[in-house]
Design an enzyme around this catalytic site. Structure first.
Site, PDB file in Angstrom:
ATOM      1  N   SER A 142       0.861  -1.188   0.000  1.00 35.29           N
ATOM      2  CA  SER A 142       0.000   0.000   0.000  1.00 35.29           C
ATOM      3  C   SER A 142       0.893   1.234   0.000  1.00 35.29           C
ATOM      4  CB  SER A 142      -0.848  -0.006   1.265  1.00 35.29           C
ATOM      5  OG  SER A 142      -1.561   1.189   1.413  1.00 35.29           O
ATOM      6  N   TYR A 155      -2.188  -0.920  11.022  1.00 38.90           N
ATOM      7  CA  TYR A 155      -2.211  -1.277   9.592  1.00 38.90           C
ATOM      8  C   TYR A 155      -0.906  -0.850   8.916  1.00 38.90           C
ATOM      9  CZ  TYR A 155      -3.759  -1.250   4.683  1.00 38.90           C
ATOM     10  OH  TYR A 155      -3.868  -1.474   3.329  1.00 38.90           O
TER      11      TYR A 155
HETATM   12  N1  LIG Z   1      -8.709  -0.571  -1.037  1.00 44.87           N
HETATM   13  C1  LIG Z   1      -7.620   0.184  -0.919  1.00 44.87           C
HETATM   14  O1  LIG Z   1      -7.668   1.436  -1.006  1.00 44.87           O
HETATM   15  C2  LIG Z   1      -6.273  -0.456  -0.700  1.00 44.87           C
HETATM   16  C3  LIG Z   1      -5.150   0.349  -0.851  1.00 44.87           C
HETATM   17  C4  LIG Z   1      -3.889  -0.199  -0.650  1.00 44.87           C
HETATM   18  C5  LIG Z   1      -3.766  -1.530  -0.345  1.00 44.87           C
HETATM   19  N2  LIG Z   1      -4.871  -2.312  -0.197  1.00 44.87           N
HETATM   20  C6  LIG Z   1      -4.672  -3.733   0.146  1.00 44.87           C
HETATM   21  O2  LIG Z   1      -5.326  -4.525  -0.819  1.00 44.87           O
HETATM   22  C7  LIG Z   1      -5.602  -5.804  -0.274  1.00 44.87           C
HETATM   23  C8  LIG Z   1      -7.025  -6.205  -0.648  1.00 44.87           C
HETATM   24  O3  LIG Z   1      -7.936  -5.301  -0.060  1.00 44.87           O
HETATM   25  P1  LIG Z   1      -9.216  -4.743  -0.842  1.00 44.87           P
HETATM   26  O4  LIG Z   1      -9.059  -3.285  -0.943  1.00 44.87           O
HETATM   27  O5  LIG Z   1      -9.477  -5.527  -2.042  1.00 44.87           O
HETATM   28  O6  LIG Z   1     -10.340  -4.958   0.297  1.00 44.87           O
HETATM   29  P2  LIG Z   1     -11.521  -6.026   0.422  1.00 44.87           P
HETATM   30  O7  LIG Z   1     -12.476  -5.839  -0.700  1.00 44.87           O
HETATM   31  O8  LIG Z   1     -11.996  -5.861   1.827  1.00 44.87           O
HETATM   32  O9  LIG Z   1     -10.812  -7.443   0.257  1.00 44.87           O
HETATM   33  C9  LIG Z   1     -10.063  -8.020   1.286  1.00 44.87           C
HETATM   34  C10 LIG Z   1     -10.003  -9.515   1.033  1.00 44.87           C
HETATM   35  O10 LIG Z   1      -9.160 -10.111   2.027  1.00 44.87           O
HETATM   36  C11 LIG Z   1      -9.852 -11.232   2.529  1.00 44.87           C
HETATM   37  N3  LIG Z   1      -9.373 -11.658   3.840  1.00 44.87           N
HETATM   38  C12 LIG Z   1      -9.339 -10.981   4.998  1.00 44.87           C
HETATM   39  N4  LIG Z   1      -8.831 -11.754   5.975  1.00 44.87           N
HETATM   40  C13 LIG Z   1      -8.545 -12.954   5.409  1.00 44.87           C
HETATM   41  C14 LIG Z   1      -8.000 -14.167   5.890  1.00 44.87           C
HETATM   42  N5  LIG Z   1      -7.679 -14.343   7.174  1.00 44.87           N
HETATM   43  N6  LIG Z   1      -7.806 -15.194   5.002  1.00 44.87           N
HETATM   44  C15 LIG Z   1      -8.139 -15.055   3.715  1.00 44.87           C
HETATM   45  N7  LIG Z   1      -8.693 -13.939   3.202  1.00 44.87           N
HETATM   46  C16 LIG Z   1      -8.884 -12.904   4.050  1.00 44.87           C
HETATM   47  C17 LIG Z   1     -11.308 -10.816   2.538  1.00 44.87           C
HETATM   48  O11 LIG Z   1     -12.137 -11.952   2.693  1.00 44.87           O
HETATM   49  P3  LIG Z   1     -13.628 -11.889   3.327  1.00 44.87           P
HETATM   50  O12 LIG Z   1     -14.558 -11.545   2.195  1.00 44.87           O
HETATM   51  O13 LIG Z   1     -13.847 -13.280   3.840  1.00 44.87           O
HETATM   52  O14 LIG Z   1     -13.610 -10.858   4.409  1.00 44.87           O
HETATM   53  C18 LIG Z   1     -11.374 -10.179   1.161  1.00 44.87           C
HETATM   54  O15 LIG Z   1     -11.457 -11.172   0.161  1.00 44.87           O
HETATM   55  C19 LIG Z   1      -5.346  -5.686   1.235  1.00 44.87           C
HETATM   56  O16 LIG Z   1      -4.106  -6.280   1.536  1.00 44.87           O
HETATM   57  C20 LIG Z   1      -5.281  -4.183   1.455  1.00 44.87           C
HETATM   58  O17 LIG Z   1      -4.456  -3.853   2.560  1.00 44.87           O
HETATM   59  C21 LIG Z   1      -6.138  -1.795  -0.373  1.00 44.87           C
END
Ligand SMILES: NC(=O)c1ccc[n+]([C@@H]2O[C@H](COP(=O)([O-])OP(=O)(O)OC[C@H]3O[C@@H](n4cnc5c(N)ncnc54)[C@H](OP(=O)(O)O)[C@@H]3O)[C@@H](O)[C@H]2O)c1
Length: 293
Positions: A142, A155
């Site tokens: 991130s 985080y």
């Molecule tokens: N969105 C942003 O602005 C942003 C920016 C920078 C980085 N990121 C990073 O991108 C990555 C994905 O996030 P996202 O934005 O796509 O959010 P998201 O839509 O909330 O997706 C998160 C995913 O992680 C899964 N997860 C959480 N805990 C888990 C576990 N113990 N085992 C397996 N899966 C698990 C969730 O599953 P469930 O459906 O079961 O909860 C969901 O599929 C994260 O690492 C986040 O830190 C996001």
């Protein structure tokens, strides 16, 4: 390098957001993709999409905090395909709250998912990739892996830890044909905000503080929470991060880091030429709308 059609990928957290889009993007480009998720009841949409477009994609149960779940997933892929070329470490969430009010167990849980889970999966995959003489390990970090943000110390520190891990690990595994890469998105429109956890002891309002007195953090916390939704509503599409994952997977010599999004690019450009004080003002302005300290 094997042709895309012969490559096998495993993506974590494919139930929504970046993991969902990255799984589809790899499969759309001919890579056989295991779209893993901890709760397979969420697999209907991605499977429907894959079926409609005849994509080489299969779902798989994988909870990144559970060692047996990880070894079960790896064993299944090896039994079916006998190799793993690509891992996308994507699963993650954000724990919000002032450090003073966060429970140490909540912080450990944050690291279990965002950091130790990744180590577990990498350690399980490395012997396989080393024998193959080939591997790509893509890690969704991130902008918060490079710059700190208020109320996000848990985080941010989990993502800083991931950055340090990748920067060091890559020297160890490159001689075996394994590349380790960081993807650093800015704000992306996903379920990230809905899935964000606020620490259980965090006082979010001046009304619910009967046991603890007035929390000195309420004002900044309320500002941060109310700024989240509108910021993320305007975020970049997760498909843009998926494009970058594909670029890192298919590059002959992948970079160590790929920033994604104008916000991330601009912030890091400013980071290069600014003092810590200037960056503090910039962060306060961007996430709290005008306040500075
Ligand atoms: N969105 C942003 O602005 C942003 C920016 C920078 C980085 N990121 C990073 O991108 C990555 C994905 O996030 P996202 O934005 O796509 O959010 P998201 O839509 O909330 O997706 C998160 C995913 O992680 C899964 N997860 C959480 N805990 C888990 C576990 N113990 N085992 C397996 N899966 C698990 C969730 O599953 P469930 O459906 O079961 O909860 C969901 O599929 C994260 O690492 C986040 O830190 C996001």
């Amino acid at each position: 390098m094997r042709s895309r059609q012969q490559q096998i990928a495993l993506v974590t957290g494919s139930s929504s957001g970046i993991g969902y889009e990255a799984s589809l993007r790899l499969a759309q480009n001919g890579i056989y993709t295991y779209a893993s998720m901890r709760n397979l009841s969420k697999s209907g949409e991605i499977l429907g999409y894959a079926k409609r477009d005849n994509l080489p994609l299969k779902t798989l149960r994988l909870d990144i905090t559970d060692e047996e779940s990880i070894s079960g997933a790896i064993d299944k892929i090896i039994a079916e395909k006998n190799r793993i070329d690509i891992i996308v470490n994507n699963a993650g969430y954000s724990l919000l709250g002032p450090l003073e009010q966060l429970d140490i167990d909540e912080i450990k849980d944050e690291f279990e998912t965002n950091f130790f889970g990744i180590i577990r999966l990498i350690q399980s995959a490395l012997p396989i990739m080393r024998k193959q003489g080939y591997g790509r390990i893509i890690n969704i970090s991130s902008l918060a892996g490079r710059i700190g943000f208020p109320l996000s110390s848990a985080y941010v520190s989990s993502k800083f830890a991931l950055e340090g891990l990748v920067e060091s690990l890559r020297y160890e595994v490159q001689p075996f044909g394994i590349h380790v890469t960081l993807i650093e998105p800015g704000v992306i429109k996903t379920n990230f905000v809905n899935n964000m956890k606020i620490g259980r002891n965090v006082i979010t309002s001046s009304n619910n503080n009967s046991n603890n007195g007035i929390s000195p953090y309420v004002e900044i916390l309320q500002k941060r929470i109310s700024a989240f939704k509108p910021r993320f509503e305007k975020g970049l599409a997760a498909s843009k991060v998926a494009d970058m994952v594909l670029e890192a997977v298919t590059a002959d010599n992948p970079k160590v880091r790929y920033l994604v999004g104008e916000d991330a690019l601009k912030m890091m450009e400013k980071r290069k030429n600014s003092t810590d004080e200037e960056i503090t003002r910039l962060v306060m302005n961007s996430v709290l709308g005008g306040e500075s300290s």
